[in-house]
Design an enzyme around this catalytic site. Structure first.
Site, PDB file in Angstrom:
ATOM      1  N   SER A 182       0.532   1.864  12.873  1.00 45.44           N
ATOM      2  CA  SER A 182       0.370   2.875  11.830  1.00 45.44           C
ATOM      3  C   SER A 182      -1.027   3.467  11.762  1.00 45.44           C
ATOM      4  CB  SER A 182       0.740   2.269  10.480  1.00 45.44           C
ATOM      5  OG  SER A 182      -0.126   1.192  10.177  1.00 45.44           O
ATOM      6  N   HIS A 210       7.497   2.450  10.904  1.00 44.65           N
ATOM      7  CA  HIS A 210       7.063   3.847  11.017  1.00 44.65           C
ATOM      8  C   HIS A 210       7.904   4.647  12.018  1.00 44.65           C
ATOM      9  CE1 HIS A 210       3.498   4.193   8.431  1.00 44.65           C
ATOM     10  NE2 HIS A 210       3.328   2.902   8.682  1.00 44.65           N
ATOM     11  N   LYS A 241       9.780   4.207   3.751  1.00 44.37           N
ATOM     12  CA  LYS A 241       8.961   5.259   4.364  1.00 44.37           C
ATOM     13  C   LYS A 241       9.824   6.507   4.547  1.00 44.37           C
ATOM     14  CE  LYS A 241       5.446   2.170   5.933  1.00 44.37           C
ATOM     15  NZ  LYS A 241       5.329   0.887   6.600  1.00 44.37           N
TER      16      LYS A 241
HETATM   17  C1  LIG Z   1       4.967  -0.385   5.914  1.00 48.29           C
HETATM   18  C2  LIG Z   1       5.269  -1.471   6.821  1.00 48.29           C
HETATM   19  C3  LIG Z   1       5.952  -2.604   6.376  1.00 48.29           C
HETATM   20  C4  LIG Z   1       6.280  -2.823   4.929  1.00 48.29           C
HETATM   21  O1  LIG Z   1       7.364  -2.038   4.526  1.00 48.29           O
HETATM   22  P1  LIG Z   1       7.719  -1.991   2.973  1.00 48.29           P
HETATM   23  O2  LIG Z   1       9.145  -1.556   2.949  1.00 48.29           O
HETATM   24  O3  LIG Z   1       6.781  -1.022   2.344  1.00 48.29           O
HETATM   25  O4  LIG Z   1       7.531  -3.379   2.453  1.00 48.29           O
HETATM   26  C5  LIG Z   1       6.281  -3.580   7.294  1.00 48.29           C
HETATM   27  N1  LIG Z   1       5.939  -3.448   8.590  1.00 48.29           N
HETATM   28  C6  LIG Z   1       5.276  -2.375   9.060  1.00 48.29           C
HETATM   29  C7  LIG Z   1       4.956  -2.266  10.515  1.00 48.29           C
HETATM   30  C8  LIG Z   1       4.915  -1.344   8.188  1.00 48.29           C
HETATM   31  O5  LIG Z   1       4.256  -0.285   8.643  1.00 48.29           O
END
Ligand SMILES: *Cc1c(COP(=O)(O)O)cnc(C)c1O
Length: 394
Positions: A182, A210, A241
């Site tokens: 990310s 992502h 997301k």
């Molecule tokens: C954002 C993210 C998460 C967490 O996801 P949520 O649904 O916000 O808890 C887990 N792993 C990765 C790689 C992320 O970028």
């Protein structure tokens, strides 16, 4: 604070603030969208992971309202005790079909999906190979599992292969990687990870937070992007997301999903997603199955913004996704850049050490299908003005 044993907290907080490392959280007084209201001002929003603009989509809002009328709000207790709604099962069926996976299970978040999965698959006597840049939730999940964890160099297949060869004598071996990283927006070489896992008889897990709704045909994710259906054991995803709601998922072969229903601790000991969240996610799947319009618009917006930034003379790193890092170098410059963007009506976060290495501070520009062409032009004008003001570009 009166308790002396806790005095250190105030000292630490003051130290964080003095170093400029404290999280400074903006208060938003509007729906999450391409524009948001902060301190009474409308500003262009380039911070959110709301890739497809679904967080405030009229169809998701309606679906959530209808679900409240039919099912109320809360799930009452954990699913193994209070039962589960037809809505939750429908979402899991729909996600599995969407992703061409055998089965799917949902969690409260992507974070808990990871915490459920790694300890359910590995324990004492096992070995985990984890990319050195993996997300915090994977790092925590590895710690919880009590397996030994070996970090391999970022996206470095040779390093991973060497470490697998050096450590053959374990009960189970798990390879785990983020799908999209990310901070830089680069994509894990999942086809090569898959080949290495097969070579060495290791389990392969990818966290596609992502990539869900972003990569693959119509946003079907990284496994679809590489055409690896049925070959990646565990695909973790998030509904928080691109899906615009909140929640997590694991997709894969049916026995693995059945096992997580028996042994995934956040599934067994924490309540499920709420009814309106689930209904909104089902609507998101429907929208994505109907058309790839939003996904196409996201990538087109990202292309326009990246090309515009590069034409202005900015360094936009080596992202392969709609995440566009604006590389600035030192953290104070990135922070000043972010402040000046905000003063001109654009919200974008500065990211520095320790989230990214020293000297690699940046503004992380998050694109969204929610932005119009006019929004992008306005954003580029603002980036140009701040870039010139701070002498980042000529
Ligand atoms: C954002 C993210 C998460 C967490 O996801 P949520 O649904 O916000 O808890 C887990 N792993 C990765 C790689 C992320 O970028």
């Amino acid at each position: 604070m009166s308790n002396d044993a806790l005095g250190w907290i105030e000292t630490e907080l003051a130290e964080l603030a003095a170093k400029g490392l404290g999280a400074n959280i903006r208060t938003i007084d509007s729906p999450m969208d391409g524009w948001v209201t902060i301190d009474g001002r409308r500003v262009l929003n380039f911070c959110a992971n709301n890739y497809l603009g679904l967080a405030n989509h009229p169809r998701l809002r309606d679906a959530a309202k209808r679900a409240i009328d039919a099912y109320g709000i809360g799930p009452g207790a954990v699913r193994t005790i209070a039962g589960t709604t037809t809505l939750h099962l429908e979402l899991e069926r729909r996600l599995a079909a969407f992703k061409h996976a055998e089965a799917c299970i949902t969690f409260q978040s992507g974070f808990t999906a990871n915490l459920a999965t790694v300890p359910a698959l590995t324990g004492e006597g096992d070995l985990i190979f984890s990319d050195e840049l993996n997300h915090a939730s994977i790092i925590d999940a590895c710690r919880l599992s009590k397996a030994r964890t070996i970090r391999y160099a970022h996206n470095d297949i040779d390093d991973l292969r060497r470490k697998l060869a050096e450590n053959p004598q374990f009960r189970r071996r798990l390879i785990v990687s983020d799908g999209v990283f990310s901070m830089d927006g680069d994509i894990a070489p999942l086809d090569q990870l898959c080949a290495v896992a097969e070579e060495h008889g290791a389990i392969l897990m990818v966290d596609d937070a992502h990539g869900e709704g972003v990569l693959g045909r119509g946003g079907r994710g990284i496994v679809d992007h590489f055409g690896l259906h049925g070959r990646v054991d565990i695909e973790v995803g998030t509904l928080s997301k691109a899906f615009g709601v909140v929640g997590g998922l694991v997709a894969g072969k049916k026995p693995i999903i059945d096992w997580l229903r028996q042994r995934g601790r956040p599934f067994l000991f924490s309540s499920a997603m709420t009814a309106p969240d689930v209904a909104a996610c089902i609507e998101a799947v429907t929208i994505l199955e109907e058309s790839d319009e939003l996904v196409a618009r996201l990538w087109e917006n990202a292309r326009i913004l990246r090309a515009g930034m590069q034409a202005l003379g900015f360094d936009t790193g080596h992202s392969q996704t709609p995440i566009v890092p604006l590389m600035l170098g030192e953290a104070p410059l990135a922070q000043e850049f972010s402040r000046q963007l905000f003063a001109r009506g654009l919200f974008a976060m500065a990211i520095g050490y320790p989230t990214v290495p020293m000297g690699k501070a940046r503004i992380r520009v998050m694109n969204s299908a929610a932005h119009t062409q006019a929004d992008l032009e306005q954003a580029l004008d603002i980036f140009a003005a701040v870039g010139k003001e701070l002498k980042v570009i000529a």
